[in-house]
Design an enzyme around this catalytic site. Structure first.
Site, PDB file in Angstrom:
ATOM      1  N   CYS A 192       9.411  -5.871   0.502  1.00 29.73           N
ATOM      2  CA  CYS A 192       8.751  -7.146   0.294  1.00 29.73           C
ATOM      3  C   CYS A 192       7.710  -7.316   1.387  1.00 29.73           C
ATOM      4  O   CYS A 192       7.998  -7.126   2.573  1.00 29.73           O
ATOM      5  CB  CYS A 192       9.763  -8.272   0.379  1.00 29.73           C
ATOM      6  N   ASP A 236      11.630   6.198  -3.104  1.00 26.50           N
ATOM      7  CA  ASP A 236      11.302   5.532  -1.841  1.00 26.50           C
ATOM      8  C   ASP A 236      10.805   4.108  -2.093  1.00 26.50           C
ATOM      9  O   ASP A 236      11.098   3.186  -1.323  1.00 26.50           O
ATOM     10  CB  ASP A 236      10.229   6.336  -1.092  1.00 26.50           C
ATOM     11  N   ASN A 266       5.076   2.101   0.481  1.00 25.20           N
ATOM     12  CA  ASN A 266       4.281   3.318   0.569  1.00 25.20           C
ATOM     13  C   ASN A 266       2.837   2.970   0.217  1.00 25.20           C
ATOM     14  O   ASN A 266       2.578   1.998  -0.479  1.00 25.20           O
ATOM     15  CB  ASN A 266       4.767   4.325  -0.493  1.00 25.20           C
ATOM     16  N   HIS A 280       2.894  11.537   4.397  1.00 21.11           N
ATOM     17  CA  HIS A 280       3.613  10.449   3.726  1.00 21.11           C
ATOM     18  C   HIS A 280       3.336   9.164   4.527  1.00 21.11           C
ATOM     19  O   HIS A 280       3.940   8.928   5.561  1.00 21.11           O
ATOM     20  CB  HIS A 280       5.100  10.821   3.739  1.00 21.11           C
TER      21      HIS A 280
END
Lengths: 300, 300
Positions: free
Chosen positions: A238, A11, A247, A205
């Protein structure tokens, strides 16, 4: 004891613009594996033109499997369809992750299918995986909000969570994909989820887009959640691109958890080495304030 | 209703390397005053060579007093000693802030005095202020940890808090000067404070050095705290300097509070304008993730 699912190599990296070599990704995963992490999601078996960063899934998985075979680390891979599953399976994958969302607009945009259609597609994959004794984890994107549909209702989350358990997943990861969840929302959504599902089978998450990730984790812990997804160094997206941020950093999660007396099995110095390595490769600074302070002072 | 004490013009700017003109500081304060903030700490009446950024205290206060006289905004100033107080008083200041710490090593380094000596010095100031009907606020630095003495005991905090109330302050601001406080520590220290003092007279002052500020605020709210210090844009300290980072951003605090249904009276768009102005002047990006997302997307 809290379970951390390290999603940096998948991810995290899939949202980084700098395309890395397989060798660098392997080195990153290898460093992560030395930090005490027990679950590292390593790649995604998508079509090679879909996500360029993931186009070396076969080579990377082969290398990682060979290199880390003797560790007891769980190395799940994302699979988008039966073809991806079969490739992964042929390489010896022992756990896969499947994914959908609570927003049709989001799944339409991402995989050109409604939510129901994504479950139609996943049915065959899940059935085959169960037959093969491969464990399945389910990801739900946009659980709290969607970039196209705005705030998402908890009802839809309950529905999609049920659909995943019906497929036979052992755990559902509830994703705040665009980092819009707030502590009171998280608390109330988990309360609803707990009425219908075992809390031990739910993971959270979070993305730290608006700085709420740690407080969201704090309230999740209060509600009994014991599994969290995160990326070493806060990889992913970014920070200057519109709405695209990473994350929550695994180091941030570790720092919060250890301050609360909760164990993760992570050696923070070794984890920071892995993050330092990968941040240099993707050519950017971490967004984790804890990690910045650690890099600056050399002390936890 | 939560009270925000905006400390950007003082605690924020005094830790910024770029020295601003009085005109720019006035413009910043003026923009802040339009955002709904009710308390803005504007400067510090220190010796002009002590903190270069604060050397225009007389000119700035005079300008602000003239400009904002007709608003009902509370405009406290920090004073280090009787001389500073007399200057401030001669200009018409209505509230002052006094400061000490829980660490002798810290006060020694900062003002060349032990904690007890700082209270000796403050005694005359406080007595005079009370006589003049000037309100007094007390700041306690290093409440949770000190750069020289490490983790600080809650006993010392209780002692110093008592000393401040003995001086006649209406409120004590409990400061995590170097951003080392963690949620469980904050919770337990506030619980101890509450046994001895009215929670309404306590404010929390967090720096976001390790990303814990919002979670620390969340647990403070759970303990009944209703006043928080913060800096617009998270001003204060270059993020790349060793251990020197800013106050928690007022925008971050606002975002957390509004998500919990708590009122601050702040107009976030106007506050962000003030932050944008000052961040450009000090030539750096905000450390606030919420504000970054807001600047990127133009949406809350």
């Amino acid at each position: 004891m809290i379970k951390i699912v390290e999603v940096g190599p998948r991810d995290g990296l899939q949202n980084e613009k700098t395309i890395l070599t397989t060798e660098d990704k392997f080195e990153f995963i290898s460093l992560l594996s030395q930090s005490g992490l027990k679950t590292i999601e390593i790649t995604s078996f998508v079509k090679s033109d879909a996500i360029p960063q993931m186009s070396d899934a076969v080579a990377l998985f082969t290398k990682v499997e060979a290199g880390l075979r003797n560790t007891k680390i769980n190395l799940p891979c994302l699979v988008p369809n039966l073809k991806g599953y079969e490739t992964a399976r042929s390489l010896g994958v022992k756990e896969i992750a499947l994914f959908s969302a609570t927003s049709d607009a989001f799944t339409k945009k991402n995989v050109n299918a409604t939510i129901d259609e994504t479950f139609e597609r996943m049915k065959d994959v899940a059935a085959q995986a169960i037959k093969d004794n491969v464990r399945i984890r389910g990801y739900i994107s946009t659980a709290f909000g969607c970039p196209y549909q705005g705030k998402m209702d908890v009802k839809k989350l309950l529905e999609v969570t049920q659909k995943f358990f019906d497929l036979g997943v052992y755990e559902v990861s509830v994703g705040d994909t665009i980092g819009v969840a707030t502590p009171s929302q998280v608390k109330s959504y988990i309360k609803e989820l707990k009425k219908n599902f075992e809390v031990e089978k739910l993971a959270m998450h979070f993305h730290d887009t608006r700085g709420m990730a740690l407080t969201n984790i704090y309230v999740s812990l209060e509600e009994g959640i014991t599994t969290f997804d995160s990326s070493a160094g806060g990889l992913g997206g970014c920070p200057y691109a519109k709405g695209a941020t990473g994350n929550v950093a695994t180091e941030d999660v570790w720092y919060l958890l250890q301050s609360l007396g909760l164990e993760t099995g992570i050696d923070i110095e070794k984890l920071a080495l892995a993050s330092k390595f990968i941040l240099e490769k993707v050519k950017r600074n971490t967004e984790s304030k804890f990690l910045k302070a650690y890099f600056n002072t050399g002390k936890v």
